[in-house]
Design a protein around this motif. Structure first.
Motif, PDB file in Angstrom:
ATOM      1  N   ASP A 122       0.819  -1.213   0.000  1.00 39.18           N
ATOM      2  CA  ASP A 122       0.000   0.000   0.000  1.00 39.18           C
ATOM      3  C   ASP A 122       0.855   1.265   0.000  1.00 39.18           C
ATOM      4  O   ASP A 122       0.469   2.282  -0.578  1.00 39.18           O
ATOM      5  N   LYS A 123       2.012   1.214   0.659  1.00 36.29           N
ATOM      6  CA  LYS A 123       2.885   2.395   0.686  1.00 36.29           C
ATOM      7  C   LYS A 123       3.701   2.532  -0.590  1.00 36.29           C
ATOM      8  O   LYS A 123       3.905   3.645  -1.100  1.00 36.29           O
ATOM      9  N   VAL A 124       4.173   1.406  -1.129  1.00 37.95           N
ATOM     10  CA  VAL A 124       5.049   1.464  -2.305  1.00 37.95           C
ATOM     11  C   VAL A 124       4.280   1.883  -3.552  1.00 37.95           C
ATOM     12  O   VAL A 124       4.820   2.572  -4.428  1.00 37.95           O
ATOM     13  N   GLU A 125       3.017   1.482  -3.654  1.00 34.27           N
ATOM     14  CA  GLU A 125       2.242   1.829  -4.841  1.00 34.27           C
ATOM     15  C   GLU A 125       2.037   3.335  -4.989  1.00 34.27           C
ATOM     16  O   GLU A 125       1.777   3.826  -6.098  1.00 34.27           O
ATOM     17  N   LEU A 126       2.179   4.079  -3.894  1.00 34.00           N
ATOM     18  CA  LEU A 126       2.022   5.535  -3.954  1.00 34.00           C
ATOM     19  C   LEU A 126       3.324   6.252  -4.287  1.00 34.00           C
ATOM     20  O   LEU A 126       3.307   7.470  -4.475  1.00 34.00           O
ATOM     21  N   LEU A 127       4.434   5.520  -4.346  1.00 37.82           N
ATOM     22  CA  LEU A 127       5.734   6.138  -4.595  1.00 37.82           C
ATOM     23  C   LEU A 127       6.165   5.893  -6.042  1.00 37.82           C
ATOM     24  O   LEU A 127       5.851   4.854  -6.633  1.00 37.82           O
ATOM     25  N   PRO A 128       6.926   6.814  -6.631  1.00 32.78           N
ATOM     26  CA  PRO A 128       7.399   6.629  -8.017  1.00 32.78           C
ATOM     27  C   PRO A 128       8.631   5.714  -8.058  1.00 32.78           C
ATOM     28  O   PRO A 128       9.496   5.761  -7.182  1.00 32.78           O
ATOM     29  N   TYR A 129       8.707   4.875  -9.077  1.00 27.35           N
ATOM     30  CA  TYR A 129       9.868   4.012  -9.289  1.00 27.35           C
ATOM     31  C   TYR A 129      10.026   3.801 -10.793  1.00 27.35           C
ATOM     32  O   TYR A 129       9.072   3.892 -11.566  1.00 27.35           O
ATOM     33  N   ARG A 130      11.270   3.504 -11.211  1.00 31.73           N
ATOM     34  CA  ARG A 130      11.580   3.406 -12.629  1.00 31.73           C
ATOM     35  C   ARG A 130      11.552   1.970 -13.146  1.00 31.73           C
ATOM     36  O   ARG A 130      11.039   1.691 -14.216  1.00 31.73           O
ATOM     37  N   ASP A 131      12.140   1.051 -12.390  1.00 35.20           N
ATOM     38  CA  ASP A 131      12.234  -0.333 -12.843  1.00 35.20           C
ATOM     39  C   ASP A 131      12.096  -1.261 -11.633  1.00 35.20           C
ATOM     40  O   ASP A 131      11.764  -0.828 -10.514  1.00 35.20           O
ATOM     41  N   LEU A 132      12.366  -2.555 -11.850  1.00 32.90           N
ATOM     42  CA  LEU A 132      12.193  -3.552 -10.790  1.00 32.90           C
ATOM     43  C   LEU A 132      13.178  -3.339  -9.652  1.00 32.90           C
ATOM     44  O   LEU A 132      12.810  -3.431  -8.473  1.00 32.90           O
ATOM     45  N   ASN A 133      14.422  -3.031  -9.980  1.00 31.27           N
ATOM     46  CA  ASN A 133      15.418  -2.816  -8.929  1.00 31.27           C
ATOM     47  C   ASN A 133      15.069  -1.596  -8.065  1.00 31.27           C
ATOM     48  O   ASN A 133      15.230  -1.621  -6.839  1.00 31.27           O
ATOM     49  N   ASP A 134      14.580  -0.545  -8.702  1.00 27.64           N
ATOM     50  CA  ASP A 134      14.164   0.641  -7.955  1.00 27.64           C
ATOM     51  C   ASP A 134      12.992   0.314  -7.033  1.00 27.64           C
ATOM     52  O   ASP A 134      12.925   0.768  -5.883  1.00 27.64           O
ATOM     53  N   LEU A 135      12.064  -0.483  -7.529  1.00 25.30           N
ATOM     54  CA  LEU A 135      10.932  -0.908  -6.711  1.00 25.30           C
ATOM     55  C   LEU A 135      11.381  -1.733  -5.502  1.00 25.30           C
ATOM     56  O   LEU A 135      10.875  -1.543  -4.387  1.00 25.30           O
ATOM     57  N   ILE A 136      12.334  -2.622  -5.712  1.00 29.73           N
ATOM     58  CA  ILE A 136      12.812  -3.461  -4.616  1.00 29.73           C
ATOM     59  C   ILE A 136      13.498  -2.618  -3.544  1.00 29.73           C
ATOM     60  O   ILE A 136      13.321  -2.849  -2.334  1.00 29.73           O
ATOM     61  N   GLN A 137      14.264  -1.617  -3.941  1.00 32.13           N
ATOM     62  CA  GLN A 137      14.918  -0.740  -2.967  1.00 32.13           C
ATOM     63  C   GLN A 137      13.890   0.040  -2.149  1.00 32.13           C
ATOM     64  O   GLN A 137      14.044   0.223  -0.927  1.00 32.13           O
ATOM     65  N   LEU A 138      12.822   0.504  -2.785  1.00 30.29           N
ATOM     66  CA  LEU A 138      11.765   1.182  -2.047  1.00 30.29           C
ATOM     67  C   LEU A 138      11.092   0.250  -1.048  1.00 30.29           C
ATOM     68  O   LEU A 138      10.794   0.635   0.091  1.00 30.29           O
ATOM     69  N   CYS A 139      10.862  -0.977  -1.476  1.00 31.84           N
ATOM     70  CA  CYS A 139      10.235  -1.953  -0.576  1.00 31.84           C
ATOM     71  C   CYS A 139      11.122  -2.233   0.637  1.00 31.84           C
ATOM     72  O   CYS A 139      10.625  -2.391   1.766  1.00 31.84           O
ATOM     73  N   ILE A 140      12.426  -2.304   0.425  1.00 29.28           N
ATOM     74  CA  ILE A 140      13.347  -2.543   1.538  1.00 29.28           C
ATOM     75  C   ILE A 140      13.287  -1.390   2.543  1.00 29.28           C
ATOM     76  O   ILE A 140      13.279  -1.591   3.764  1.00 29.28           O
ATOM     77  N   LYS A 141      13.228  -0.143   2.045  1.00 31.79           N
ATOM     78  CA  LYS A 141      13.138   1.016   2.938  1.00 31.79           C
ATOM     79  C   LYS A 141      11.845   0.995   3.754  1.00 31.79           C
ATOM     80  O   LYS A 141      11.838   1.265   4.961  1.00 31.79           O
ATOM     81  N   VAL A 142      10.745   0.661   3.090  1.00 22.78           N
ATOM     82  CA  VAL A 142       9.460   0.596   3.800  1.00 22.78           C
ATOM     83  C   VAL A 142       9.479  -0.516   4.845  1.00 22.78           C
ATOM     84  O   VAL A 142       8.959  -0.350   5.963  1.00 22.78           O
ATOM     85  N   GLU A 143      10.076  -1.638   4.498  1.00 26.32           N
ATOM     86  CA  GLU A 143      10.169  -2.741   5.457  1.00 26.32           C
ATOM     87  C   GLU A 143      10.985  -2.333   6.686  1.00 26.32           C
ATOM     88  O   GLU A 143      10.607  -2.647   7.829  1.00 26.32           O
ATOM     89  N   GLN A 144      12.084  -1.637   6.484  1.00 27.70           N
ATOM     90  CA  GLN A 144      12.890  -1.175   7.613  1.00 27.70           C
ATOM     91  C   GLN A 144      12.130  -0.176   8.477  1.00 27.70           C
ATOM     92  O   GLN A 144      12.239  -0.190   9.708  1.00 27.70           O
ATOM     93  N   GLN A 145      11.350   0.705   7.854  1.00 29.08           N
ATOM     94  CA  GLN A 145      10.540   1.651   8.619  1.00 29.08           C
ATOM     95  C   GLN A 145       9.507   0.919   9.472  1.00 29.08           C
ATOM     96  O   GLN A 145       9.285   1.272  10.638  1.00 29.08           O
ATOM     97  N   ASN A 146       8.880  -0.111   8.915  1.00 25.81           N
ATOM     98  CA  ASN A 146       7.892  -0.877   9.680  1.00 25.81           C
ATOM     99  C   ASN A 146       8.535  -1.587  10.861  1.00 25.81           C
ATOM    100  O   ASN A 146       7.938  -1.661  11.940  1.00 25.81           O
TER     101      ASN A 146
END
Length: 235
Positions: A122-146
């Motif tokens: 739900d959090k990652v879908e609201l953020l901009p990303y360019r490719d799969l690797n960029d998406l994975i890095q965003l997911c890692i940041k959100v996971e660490q925040q949680n």
């Protein structure tokens, strides 16, 4: 994959790949290979001379026919759940590689998002990303925040429960102190009641109060003399 890396590193030609690979065969695999060569000669089939043919024969020998179908089912049902984000990513890549699936990046991104936990997706879908690797890095940041938020909530709940325990302890200590303070009063009451009761007692000898005849302080002693005379004195 390891054998192919060795072939590439040492620049092994196609004619030498099969003899070099079969040198490492032992036990049941050696028996299978020698039996396969014998059967091909009996049926007048050409011998296996190339690495791709040998790899295909090994897959037919050791991998069941339903293996790819099971991999596809596992890939479709793959969910993150209790896995970390890196473990989830590696498992998805492993299933796709073993099943020899080649998809466009947009399809892989959609597959990756569908298996994520909701609090991350739900959090990652609201953020901009360019490719799969960029998406994975965003997911890692959100996971660490949680994870940080979860640890802070545990600490705050513990700190909130700590004063309550201290208040209970202080209240119990105050109750105990009050009980200790009340005991001398009760003792004083008992003494006063005993004194009031002793005042009601009357001696039948001296008619005094507060004692009995056997404890009378006014007892007299009679002294008899030779002529029948007597005299009395206090004790």
């Amino acid at each position: 994959m390891k054998v192919e890396q060795l072939f590439t590193c040492h620049h092994v030609s196609e004619e030498k790949k099969v003899p070099l690979a079969t040198l490492s065969f032992e036990g049941n695999v050696m028996y299978w290979w020698t039996g396969l060569e014998r059967d091909r000669r009996l049926h007048r089939d050409p011998p296996i001379e190339y690495w791709n043919d040998l790899r295909g024969a090994l897959r037919r020998r050791h991998i069941p026919s339903y293996y790819n179908r099971e991999l596809m089912d596992k890939l479709q049902r793959l969910q993150q759940k209790n896995m970390s984000l890196e473990d989830y990513r590696q498992k998805m890549e492993l299933y796709m590689m073993r099943a020899s699936i080649k998809e466009e990046e947009t399809t892989i991104i959609a597959r990756f998002l569908s298996g994520l936990n909701l609090e991350i997706r739900d959090k990652v879908e609201l953020l901009p990303y360019r490719d799969l690797n960029d998406l994975i890095q965003l997911c890692i940041k959100v996971e660490q925040q949680n994870l940080r938020k979860g640890s802070s909530r545990k600490e705050s709940s513990y700190s909130n429960s700590y004063p309550k325990k201290e208040y209970r302890r202080e209240r119990e200590d105050s109750i105990k102190k009050d009980k200790h303070k009340e005991t001398p009063k009760s003792v004083g009451k008992d003494v006063s009641t005993s004194q009031s009761r002793s005042r009601d007692i009357q001696c039948f000898k001296c008619h005094g109060r507060g004692h009995i005849a056997s404890q009378c302080p006014n007892r007299r002693t009679m002294i008899l003399r030779e002529r029948g005379e007597y005299s009395s004195q206090d004790d």
